[in-house]
Write a protein that holds these residues in place. Structure first.
Motif, PDB file in Angstrom:
ATOM      1  N   TRP A  93       0.780  -1.066   0.087  1.00 46.98           N
ATOM      2  CA  TRP A  93       0.151   0.176  -0.149  1.00 46.98           C
ATOM      3  C   TRP A  93       1.193   1.308  -0.094  1.00 46.98           C
ATOM      4  O   TRP A  93       1.858   1.369   0.441  1.00 46.98           O
ATOM      5  CB  TRP A  93      -0.955   0.021   1.205  1.00 46.98           C
ATOM      6  CG  TRP A  93      -1.979  -1.073   1.321  1.00 46.98           C
ATOM      7  CD1 TRP A  93      -1.773  -2.165   1.886  1.00 46.98           C
ATOM      8  CD2 TRP A  93      -3.245  -1.069   0.687  1.00 46.98           C
ATOM      9  NE1 TRP A  93      -3.040  -2.908   1.592  1.00 46.98           N
ATOM     10  CE2 TRP A  93      -4.001  -2.302   0.917  1.00 46.98           C
ATOM     11  CE3 TRP A  93      -3.936  -0.049  -0.048  1.00 46.98           C
ATOM     12  CZ2 TRP A  93      -4.996  -2.525   0.338  1.00 46.98           C
ATOM     13  CZ3 TRP A  93      -5.276  -0.215  -0.410  1.00 46.98           C
ATOM     14  CH2 TRP A  93      -5.724  -1.331  -0.215  1.00 46.98           C
ATOM     15  N   THR A  96      -1.133   6.890   1.833  1.00 45.30           N
ATOM     16  CA  THR A  96      -2.249   6.410   2.896  1.00 45.30           C
ATOM     17  C   THR A  96      -2.507   7.688   4.078  1.00 45.30           C
ATOM     18  O   THR A  96      -3.312   7.456   4.709  1.00 45.30           O
ATOM     19  CB  THR A  96      -1.897   5.283   3.869  1.00 45.30           C
ATOM     20  OG1 THR A  96      -0.703   5.773   4.515  1.00 45.30           O
ATOM     21  CG2 THR A  96      -1.705   4.015   2.877  1.00 45.30           C
ATOM     22  N   ALA A 109      -2.679   0.244  -4.278  1.00 45.10           N
ATOM     23  CA  ALA A 109      -2.127  -1.021  -3.780  1.00 45.10           C
ATOM     24  C   ALA A 109      -1.527  -1.803  -4.957  1.00 45.10           C
ATOM     25  O   ALA A 109      -2.228  -1.513  -6.076  1.00 45.10           O
ATOM     26  CB  ALA A 109      -3.190  -1.907  -3.334  1.00 45.10           C
ATOM     27  N   VAL A 124      -8.750  -0.482  -6.043  1.00 44.23           N
ATOM     28  CA  VAL A 124      -8.867  -0.266  -4.743  1.00 44.23           C
ATOM     29  C   VAL A 124     -10.310   0.483  -4.589  1.00 44.23           C
ATOM     30  O   VAL A 124     -10.476   1.505  -5.553  1.00 44.23           O
ATOM     31  CB  VAL A 124      -7.900   0.693  -4.146  1.00 44.23           C
ATOM     32  CG1 VAL A 124      -8.159   0.838  -2.667  1.00 44.23           C
ATOM     33  CG2 VAL A 124      -6.478  -0.445  -4.333  1.00 44.23           C
ATOM     34  N   GLN A 157      -6.516  -1.370   3.947  1.00 46.39           N
ATOM     35  CA  GLN A 157      -5.756  -0.320   4.434  1.00 46.39           C
ATOM     36  C   GLN A 157      -6.577   0.768   5.193  1.00 46.39           C
ATOM     37  O   GLN A 157      -7.379   1.309   4.459  1.00 46.39           O
ATOM     38  CB  GLN A 157      -4.822   0.024   3.246  1.00 46.39           C
ATOM     39  CG  GLN A 157      -3.991   0.894   3.750  1.00 46.39           C
ATOM     40  CD  GLN A 157      -2.743   0.412   4.805  1.00 46.39           C
ATOM     41  OE1 GLN A 157      -2.191  -0.523   4.613  1.00 46.39           O
ATOM     42  NE2 GLN A 157      -2.573   1.323   5.635  1.00 46.39           N
TER      43      GLN A 157
END
Length: 185
Positions: A93, A96, A109, A124, A157
């Motif tokens: 990942w 973020t 990702a 994603v 995530q």
């Protein structure tokens, strides 16, 4: 020769098949003779799938009594079936943490653990635009080799969108007549 089996395997990009000989039947042997057989196996292609054809070639006799025998010209087992299951990818990942800008954001990702030069991208889901803490989910795989892979069970995530800092300027105050206070307009 009959009764040769092939083992299922996880996708590895090759057509290599592991053959099993525990159930082999060799017809025509004299009682008590010790004869075994070996061979090589190959899947019809390297891709994941169930009930795939496995070709058997290179039958070779072995064992203490093998010198007394020769393989018949016809009637030998030439194939069997087995499955190639999808390989589970890892997920790497990135991106973020974001700062609010009014646009939708979601982490990226990448699939890890791919075989050779295979191409497989990760889709994603879970894009958000307002400040806060969220969870993104790897929802699918795409690309030329995606059918050979599967997502891991741990496919989420955490990510956040932080508030945006602003700078205020251009504030002015009006002149006033003395009124005994410090109030400004």
């Amino acid at each position: 020769v009959s009764g040769i089996t092939a083992s299922d395997k996880v996708y590895d990009g090759t057509t290599d098949a592991v053959l099993g000989f525990s159930g082999v039947v060799i017809t025509g042997l004299a009682a008590g003779d010790d004869v075994t057989v070996t061979a090589t196996g190959a899947f019809s292609d390297a891709n994941a799938g169930s009930g795939k054809t496995v070709s058997i070639s290179g039958l070779t006799l072995g064992g203490a009594s093998s010198g007394n025998y020769v393989l018949a010209a016809s009637g030998q087992q030439t194939g069997t079936t087995a499955s190639v299951s999808q390989k589970e990818v890892g997920l790497a990942w990135t991106n973020t943490s974001f700062t609010y800008d009014g646009a939708s954001h979601v982490p990226a990702a990448a699939a890890t653990g791919l075989v050779g030069s295979d191409v497989c991208t990760v889709t994603v889901a879970g894009a958000q635009s307002a400040p806060g803490s969220y969870t993104a989910t790897a929802s699918g795989l795409a690309g030329a080799d995606a059918g050979n892979y599967k997502l891991p069970a741990a496919n989420t995530q955490a990510f956040n969108i932080g508030t945006r800092e602003v700078t205020v300027s251009g504030i002015t105050a009006s002149d006033k007549v003395y009124d005994g206070t410090t109030d400004a307009v």
